[in-house]
Structure formats: structure tokens, C-alpha cells
Write a protein that holds these residues in place. Structure first.
Motif, PDB file in Angstrom:
ATOM      1  N   ILE A   1     -13.823  -2.400  -2.270  1.00 50.26           N
ATOM      2  CA  ILE A   1     -12.546  -2.900  -1.751  1.00 50.26           C
ATOM      3  C   ILE A   1     -12.048  -1.859  -0.749  1.00 50.26           C
ATOM      4  CG2 ILE A   1     -10.178  -3.556  -2.296  1.00 50.26           C
ATOM      5  CD1 ILE A   1     -11.128  -4.238  -5.113  1.00 50.26           C
ATOM      6  N   ARG A   2     -11.772  -2.306   0.479  1.00 50.17           N
ATOM      7  CA  ARG A   2     -11.349  -1.382   1.531  1.00 50.17           C
ATOM      8  C   ARG A   2      -9.987  -1.809   2.067  1.00 50.17           C
ATOM      9  NH1 ARG A   2     -15.685  -1.228   5.830  1.00 50.17           N
ATOM     10  NH2 ARG A   2     -14.639  -3.123   6.544  1.00 50.17           N
ATOM     11  N   LEU A   3      -9.102  -0.850   2.264  1.00 47.74           N
ATOM     12  CA  LEU A   3      -7.767  -1.113   2.783  1.00 47.74           C
ATOM     13  C   LEU A   3      -7.542  -0.209   3.992  1.00 47.74           C
ATOM     14  CD1 LEU A   3      -7.641  -0.905  -0.592  1.00 47.74           C
ATOM     15  CD2 LEU A   3      -5.352  -1.766  -0.189  1.00 47.74           C
ATOM     16  N   ASP A   4      -7.206  -0.805   5.122  1.00 49.16           N
ATOM     17  CA  ASP A   4      -6.899   0.005   6.295  1.00 49.16           C
ATOM     18  C   ASP A   4      -5.622   0.811   6.092  1.00 49.16           C
ATOM     19  OD1 ASP A   4      -9.114  -0.981   7.546  1.00 49.16           O
ATOM     20  OD2 ASP A   4      -8.042  -2.523   8.669  1.00 49.16           O
ATOM     21  N   GLN A   5      -4.671   0.210   5.355  1.00 48.33           N
ATOM     22  CA  GLN A   5      -3.386   0.888   5.114  1.00 48.33           C
ATOM     23  C   GLN A   5      -2.826   0.439   3.778  1.00 48.33           C
ATOM     24  OE1 GLN A   5      -0.521   1.124   8.446  1.00 48.33           O
ATOM     25  NE2 GLN A   5       1.017   0.410   7.013  1.00 48.33           N
ATOM     26  N   PHE A   6      -2.339   1.394   3.018  1.00 44.30           N
ATOM     27  CA  PHE A   6      -1.741   1.085   1.711  1.00 44.30           C
ATOM     28  C   PHE A   6      -0.440   1.880   1.603  1.00 44.30           C
ATOM     29  CE2 PHE A   6      -1.171   1.873  -2.869  1.00 44.30           C
ATOM     30  CZ  PHE A   6      -1.156   0.563  -3.332  1.00 44.30           C
ATOM     31  N   ALA A   7       0.659   1.224   1.165  1.00 45.84           N
ATOM     32  CA  ALA A   7       1.971   1.864   1.051  1.00 45.84           C
ATOM     33  C   ALA A   7       2.564   1.582  -0.317  1.00 45.84           C
ATOM     34  CB  ALA A   7       2.916   1.373   2.147  1.00 45.84           C
ATOM     35  N   ALA A   8       3.119   2.622  -0.948  1.00 46.93           N
ATOM     36  CA  ALA A   8       3.789   2.499  -2.249  1.00 46.93           C
ATOM     37  C   ALA A   8       4.643   3.730  -2.469  1.00 46.93           C
ATOM     38  CB  ALA A   8       2.767   2.350  -3.377  1.00 46.93           C
ATOM     39  N   ALA A   9       5.774   3.532  -3.152  1.00 49.65           N
ATOM     40  CA  ALA A   9       6.673   4.636  -3.520  1.00 49.65           C
ATOM     41  C   ALA A   9       7.074   5.477  -2.312  1.00 49.65           C
ATOM     42  CB  ALA A   9       6.015   5.522  -4.577  1.00 49.65           C
ATOM     43  N   GLY A  10       7.242   4.796  -1.165  1.00 46.19           N
ATOM     44  CA  GLY A  10       7.701   5.507   0.023  1.00 46.19           C
ATOM     45  C   GLY A  10       6.635   6.312   0.738  1.00 46.19           C
ATOM     46  N   ARG A  11       5.373   6.180   0.354  1.00 44.84           N
ATOM     47  CA  ARG A  11       4.284   6.918   1.000  1.00 44.84           C
ATOM     48  C   ARG A  11       3.236   5.952   1.534  1.00 44.84           C
ATOM     49  NH1 ARG A  11       1.540  11.536  -1.941  1.00 44.84           N
ATOM     50  NH2 ARG A  11       1.106  12.037   0.234  1.00 44.84           N
ATOM     51  N   GLN A  12       2.416   6.423   2.460  1.00 43.79           N
ATOM     52  CA  GLN A  12       1.368   5.618   3.061  1.00 43.79           C
ATOM     53  C   GLN A  12       0.037   6.356   3.023  1.00 43.79           C
ATOM     54  OE1 GLN A  12       2.235   4.263   7.017  1.00 43.79           O
ATOM     55  NE2 GLN A  12       3.812   2.811   6.350  1.00 43.79           N
ATOM     56  N   TRP A  13      -1.031   5.610   2.824  1.00 42.90           N
ATOM     57  CA  TRP A  13      -2.384   6.140   2.877  1.00 42.90           C
ATOM     58  C   TRP A  13      -3.206   5.255   3.810  1.00 42.90           C
ATOM     59  CZ3 TRP A  13       0.550   5.645  -1.448  1.00 42.90           C
ATOM     60  CH2 TRP A  13       0.810   6.803  -2.199  1.00 42.90           C
ATOM     61  N   ARG A  14      -4.146   5.827   4.513  1.00 42.21           N
ATOM     62  CA  ARG A  14      -5.012   5.068   5.419  1.00 42.21           C
ATOM     63  C   ARG A  14      -6.469   5.235   5.010  1.00 42.21           C
ATOM     64  NH1 ARG A  14      -2.282   3.256   9.829  1.00 42.21           N
ATOM     65  NH2 ARG A  14      -0.223   4.177  10.221  1.00 42.21           N
ATOM     66  N   ALA A  15      -7.269   4.178   5.382  1.00 40.15           N
ATOM     67  CA  ALA A  15      -8.707   4.186   5.087  1.00 40.15           C
ATOM     68  C   ALA A  15      -8.972   4.422   3.604  1.00 40.15           C
ATOM     69  CB  ALA A  15      -9.416   5.225   5.946  1.00 40.15           C
ATOM     70  N   VAL A  16      -8.343   3.592   2.786  1.00 39.80           N
ATOM     71  CA  VAL A  16      -8.505   3.681   1.336  1.00 39.80           C
ATOM     72  C   VAL A  16      -9.642   2.738   0.912  1.00 39.80           C
ATOM     73  CG1 VAL A  16      -7.387   3.324  -0.894  1.00 39.80           C
ATOM     74  CG2 VAL A  16      -6.069   4.225   1.042  1.00 39.80           C
ATOM     75  N   TYR A  17     -10.440   3.191  -0.043  1.00 44.60           N
ATOM     76  CA  TYR A  17     -11.489   2.308  -0.555  1.00 44.60           C
ATOM     77  C   TYR A  17     -11.709   2.555  -2.041  1.00 44.60           C
ATOM     78  CZ  TYR A  17     -14.629   6.341  -0.324  1.00 44.60           C
ATOM     79  OH  TYR A  17     -15.198   7.580  -0.499  1.00 44.60           O
ATOM     80  N   LEU A  18     -12.194   1.519  -2.700  1.00 46.50           N
ATOM     81  CA  LEU A  18     -12.596   1.589  -4.104  1.00 46.50           C
ATOM     82  C   LEU A  18     -14.043   1.131  -4.183  1.00 46.50           C
ATOM     83  CD1 LEU A  18      -9.390   1.086  -4.258  1.00 46.50           C
ATOM     84  CD2 LEU A  18      -9.848   0.388  -6.613  1.00 46.50           C
TER      85      LEU A  18
END
Length: 640
Positions: free
Chosen positions: A37-54
Motif C-alpha cells: 500500500i503506497r500513499l503519496d501523502q498522509f496527514a494526521a494529528a496536525g502532521r504530514q508524511w510523504r512517500a509512505v508505504y506498507l
């Protein structure tokens, strides 16, 4: 594994929005039972992460349901090394994420369809905080958190327990270990604001914040409101050992980090606990063990319009003692106020003041307190059969810190009573003194003017007097001292020196003392000019001879010795210039070569008496020991 390695099915989802998180550029890649599972952008709890994968060991897609088992995560440093299990429905937008860390640490996040988020965590390493909050990394946090947190958009709750926690900076001057405690926090949204209440308890461990060590046993109850950048504290109560209870309320501007308005109250603070723990390590770290403190303190502090507006201090049966100097104050009680805009009146009832065996009778100090200054009204401090009079006394805040300035004088006091109280040789007569100007800072006490003391029917005057670090390990004193017309009969009787009649003058220039022992001075003693009876006893001759060194002698006409117990003299004069532990001696003739003799006593009358010294360089400690031994001995003088 790179994206090119996945040869199976790929499913792209443009975005997923949830009240607790959002994801952009979502891709699901399948290769048999495994997948990514790949996410170009993920945001939660006021923070952001890029290029996330599982990377999922098992990945299933079934009618909008995504199940990823035993996954490793990339792009989220906070979850590095964790094994994840994800079960999420894109239709209902609900699901569960479980993260398994080392040492049985576990985090479970449950997402409800209506937007509620529920977090459960067990033995979660506090070290993860350094990954979430980079500013915490240099503090090397350790320990574990267990508890639960929930959020549904209108209500939030946190219940957590801390175990075996600690931190330290690189220098070790700020550290904590074996910390344990718990916190309960709940908040409800009311329009644009959040109304909250909190309970917290610190139950074990200690914090060292150089130079203060703070032990556990602290609890906090608080409630308030957060609206934008403003925090309102409706009420709070802090309980801690030795400080009674502390209550506070007010408003804070978090953007500018300042207090808008506030009130803080401390009730029944036990000074026997609070002062050694929090005050002495800061103001007198080398003297902490020498001070003893007792009593209770009440304190009220108020801020208004962003400025400190008022302080009220109440003292009840307060006392303190400095063991090394046998100095004690108390019990004392009173009220000390300070108001920014208007002067305030305070008072201090002192029921005990003791130095050595000197006891003052109770006295009252009235004072006015205004911006940066305390002015004490004239007061009388009874002691023995006289008193010390405060003519003026002001304590003010200057650019260099707090400074006290004042003028004092002493009503005549019996010397016999005073010397007995101070364990000094008994003296006769009375003592009076005048100190027109005295300046005191935390590290220095100095005369602004002259100290004049009436003593032995003459007077002693000290100028340029200052004491550096009076309560330190190495107090230092400097002064110039002049004495005129001192009655030698009284003086020699006081110190068992023998009997000498007449008067002397003394000049002590550039006196320097360290740890209350002289290290430098230029001293001169001369008989006072004038017409008066001048007689000296045989015993006094012995003691004066000791001043001249081991080769000193008393010359007298031997044939008349058996008929006289005392002798006449014309002049007495001796000087000592002390440096590097050696006293450079001189007599009535003044300075001279080291090998030349010098006259200490010049004869007058019959029989003629002269005391001659031959050693001009004398070890200071040896000289003092010789004089003490001579005074203690009742042996007859050596007469030549």
C-alpha cells in the motif's frame, strides 16, 4: 521492494478523507497474497508524511475492504521497526490499525464511521517521542506509556500511566530517573473553544535541574479552556511536599508566551522543606548544610494587563540559623506587601535575634514598600542595657541586583555585659558606635563613610571597610583603622597584659583579612603625646619584650631592680608591616636595616627602662603564639 518488482494487480485511489486523517495518491499493488500500500501523502494529528508505504506479507481486497497483515512501514520514522496490521473499509471509512513494537509494546487505533478515533497503547516507549518531536531527541527520553485516548470531534479524553521514565541532557546538569505517574485529561468542544479538566500525579522518581533536586509526591487538579492561542485557567491546585497547596487561575497568550492576567496563591509552605530544597541550592549552594530554616509562608501573586501587579507575603513563626556563626533569627511573623501602582505598608515582628550569646529583646519593624524599594522606618532594637538604633534603612533593586543601604548608631552598652555575651576577655567601661552609611549586597558589605566606636575612653575609627562573601567559604575583609587616646590601664587590665598607665594611638593601614585572619597590614602603635602619668609594670615589660623577637631585651639599672614593681617610661612605639606571613618590625626610630636594633620602650624617670628589639623580621604566627604564651605565663620578666 521497488514498485517495478510488483507484477500483479494495481489499484489506484485518488484520496481518502476521514475526520481523523487524510490520504492522497493511494495505490494498492498485489502480487499473489502479498502486496504493498503506497500513499503519496498522509496527514494526521496536525502532521504530514510523504512517500509512505506498507509492505504487507498478506494483502486482501474484498468489496472495498483492505486487509494488510504483518506489514512493515516506510516513510514514517515514528513507526520504524514496528509490525503493522491494517483492516480498513473504504465504504464505511472505518477500521483498525495495530502496531506491534519490541518488548511487548503495542498501539491500536480504531476508526469509527462517524469519525471517532480510539487509541489504546501498552508499554509504548517514550523514546518514540524523540521521533515525533525532534526537540526531545537531545534529552534521550526513556520509559514506557500505557493507557487510552479517544477523540470524536467534540470530545477528547486521555488516560495514561508513565513507568520507569527518565531523561538527561549531554552535560548531565538536567536529568531524571525512575519517574512514574499518571494523567487523566478530558476536553469538550464548545463552539470554537475547548473546555478541559485534568488530574495528574507524579508518584515516583526525581528530577535534577541543576542545582535543584525535585522529588516525587506532586499532584495537580486543573480545569480551563483553550480558544485559539489563548489559554484560560479557571482553577488549579498543586500539592507538593513542603509547599502546602498552590492554587492558580488566569489567562495566557500562547502566541506571545506571556501572562495576560493571573492570580497565584501559596498556603502554609513549610520553609524547613522548601528553602533547603529550592532556595539555598540557587542562592548559596556551598552553604546549604550550614543553614537551618523553619516556619511557614503564605504568598499571593497577581498579574494584570501582562505585568506583575502585586505580591503579598505572610510569615508565621519563621526562623533561620547560620550554624558556623552561631547566628539565629526568629521566630518572626509579619506581612510584607508590594503593589505596582501604590506604596504599601508592611510590618515584621521579630521575637528573637541572637548572635553568639548576644540576645536582642523583641522589636517591631514597620516599613513602606513601593516599586523596587523597601524603606524601613526608624526603629530601636534593644540589646543588653542599650540598643541599636536604625536611623535609616532602604533595600532597593539596582542594575546589579538587590542592595541595602542605611545608617545606624548604638546607645551606650556595658562593655562588661557585651564581652561576656561574646565570649571575649572582660572589659570595663561602655561602648557606643556610629555607622552613618552601610551598603550591603548579597556578596558584599561596605561602609559608606566611617565607623566610629567609643572605647577605652578613646575612640576607634574604621574607613574603607568592606567584607566580600561574608557567608562564603573564604570571607575577605579590607579596612583602614585609626584609634586615638586609648586608656592603656583599661586595655592592659582587660587582656591580662600587666599594668601600663597612659594612652596610646594606633594606625592600621591597608588591613586585609581572609577567613577572618590577617594576611596584610601596616600597623603602628605610639604613646599619645601629652602630659600624663606614665608607668609600666615588670609583667608588662615581659610581654612587650616578646614583641621584639627572641633576641629582644629590657635594659635597666640592676642595682635598683629590687626596690621597684613598676617603672617610668618616656615613649612606647612599635610597628609591624605584615606581608606573606612575615612581620617587618620597627620601633620608635622608624624603619631600619634588618640587622639594626630598634627601641620599643624608651625609659623615663628612675630607674631608666629601655626595651630593645634586635630581630626586625618575625614570623607572624610565631609572634602571636609568643605573645599568647607570655600573657598566659606568670614568670618574672627577663631583665638585663
Amino acid at each position: 521492494m521497488s514498485g517495478a518488482a510488483w507484477a500483479g494487480l494495481q489499484l489506484d485511489i485518488h484520496q481518502i478523507d476521514h475526520p481523523s486523517f487524510s490520504a492522497r495518491g493511494v495505490s494498492l499493488l498485489l502480487d499473489g497474497s502479498a502486496g504493498r500500500i503506497r500513499l503519496d501523502q498522509f496527514a494526521a494529528a496536525g502532521r504530514q508524511w510523504r512517500a509512505v508505504y506498507l509492505d504487507c506479507r498478506r494483502l486482501q481486497l474484498d468489496e472495498g475492504r483492505i486487509q494488510c497483515a504483518d506489514a512493515r512501514v516506510g516513510g514514517v520514522p515514528e513507526l520504524a521497526g514496528a509490525r503493522l496490521n491494517l483492516d480498513f473499509s473504504t465504504k464505511s471509512r472505518s477500521g483498525r490499525l495495530t502496531a506491534q513494537f519490541a518488548d511487548d509494546a503495542r498501539l491500536t487505533a480504531t476508526l469509527a464511521a462517524h469519525g471517532a478515533l480510539d487509541l489504546k497503547f501498552s508499554h509504548l516507549p517514550v523514546a518514540l517521542l524523540a521521533r515525533v518531536w525532534p526537540a526531545a531527541a537531545p534529552w534521550h527520553p526513556v520509559g514506557a506509556l500505557s493507557g487510552r485516548a479517544s477523540f470524536d470531534g467534540r470530545r477528547a479524553t486521555v488516560s495514561a500511566t508513565l513507568e520507569s521514565a527518565g531523561f538527561s541532557d549531554a552535560s548531565g546538569s538536567h536529568a531524571a530517573e525512575a519517574l512514574a505517574g499518571d494523567v487523566r485529561l478530558s476536553a469538550v468542544r464548545q463552539g470554537d473553544a475547548w473546555r478541559w479538566d485534568m488530574r495528574a500525579a507524579w508518584t515516583a522518581g526525581g528530577v535534577f535541574w541543576d542545582p535543584v533536586f525535585v522529588p516525587s509526591g506532586v499532584s495537580l487538579l486543573a480545569e480551563g479552556q483553550v480558544s485559539g492561542q489563548e489559554v484560560t485557567l479557571f482553577s488549579s491546585r498543586l500539592d507538593a511536599p513542603g509547599v502546602g497547596d498552590i492554587t492558580a487561575k488566569g489567562r495566557l497568550d500562547m502566541a506571545d508566551r506571556k501572562i495576560i492576567e493571573a492570580e497565584v496563591s501559596v498556603r502554609r509552605a513549610d520553609l524547613a522543606v522548601a528553602v533547603p530544597q529550592f532556595v539555598l541550592p540557587v542562592v548559596a549552594p556551598a552553604q546549604t548544610e550550614r543553614w537551618q530554616v523553619a516556619g511557614w509562608l503564605d504568598l499571593d501573586v497577581r498579574w494584570l494587563d501582562g505585568e506583575l501587579h502585586g505580591v503579598e507575603v505572610g510569615l508565621d513563626q519563621v526562623g533561620f540559623a547560620y550554624l558556623g556563626q552561631r547566628f539565629r533569627v526568629g521566630p518572626l511573623s509579619g506581612h510584607l506587601p508590594w503593589h505596582r501602582d501604590t506604596p504599601a505598608q508592611g510590618h515584621l515582628q521579630v521575637d528573637g535575634l541572637h548572635w553568639q550569646k548576644l540576645d536582642f529583646a523583641p522589636f517591631l519593624l514597620d516599613m513602606s514598600v513601593e516599586q523596587g524599594r523597601i524603606k524601613v522606618d526608624p526603629a530601636r532594637l534593644p540589646v543588653l542595657d542599650g540598643a541599636i538604633i536604625i536611623d535609616r534603612l532602604t533595600v532597593a533593586k539596582t542594575e546589579d541586583g538587590w542592595q541595602g543601604a542605611g545608617g545606624f548608631f548604638m546607645e551606650p552598652v556595658s562593655m562588661r555585659a557585651l564581652t561576656t555575651a561574646l565570649d571575649l576577655p572582660e572589659m570595663v567601661g561602655t561602648l557606643s558606635a556610629s555607622i552613618p552609611g552601610l551598603i550591603v549586597t548579597p556578596r558584599r558589605a561596605a561602609l559608606d563613610g566611617a565607623l566610629v566606636i567609643a572605647l577605652f575612653d578613646g575612640y576607634v575609627q574604621a574607613t574603607g571597610l568592606e567584607v566580600i562573601e561574608p557567608f562564603g567559604l573564604l570571607p575577605r575583609l579590607r579596612a583602614d583603622v585609626v584609634a586615638e587616646h586609648l586608656d592603656m590601664a583599661q586595655l592592659t587590665e582587660t587582656f591580662s597584659f600587666g599594668a601600663v598607665s597612659g594612652f596610646i594611638d594606633l594606625a592600621l593601614k591597608d588591613l586585609q583579612m581572609a577567613a577572618w585572619k590577617p594576611v596584610r597590614f601596616d600597623a603602628s602603635v605610639r604613646s599619645t603625646p601629652g602630659d600624663y602619668r606614665r608607668r609600666i609594670s615588670q609583667r608588662a615589660v615581659e610581654h612587650i619584650t616578646a614583641l621584639g623577637g627572641p633576641s629582644a631585651s629590657a635594659a635597666i639599672q640592676r642595682s635598683f631592680l629590687q626596690f621597684f614593681n613598676d617603672f617610668g617610661y618616656g615613649e612606647i612605639g612599635v610597628g609591624c608591616r605584615l606581608a606573606s606571613g612575615v612581620c617587618q618590625m620597627e620601633g620608635l626610630e622608624g624603619p631600619g636595616a634588618d640587622a639594626s636594633p630598634f627601641t620599643i620602650v624608651r625609659g623615663g624617670g628612675i630607674p631608666a627602662l629601655n626595651v630593645i628589639g634586635y630581630n626586625r623580621r618575625v614570623n607572624w604566627d610565631e609572634l602571636i603564639a609568643r605573645v599568647k604564651a607570655a600573657i598566659a605565663s606568670d614568670a618574672a620578666p627577663i631583665i638585663k
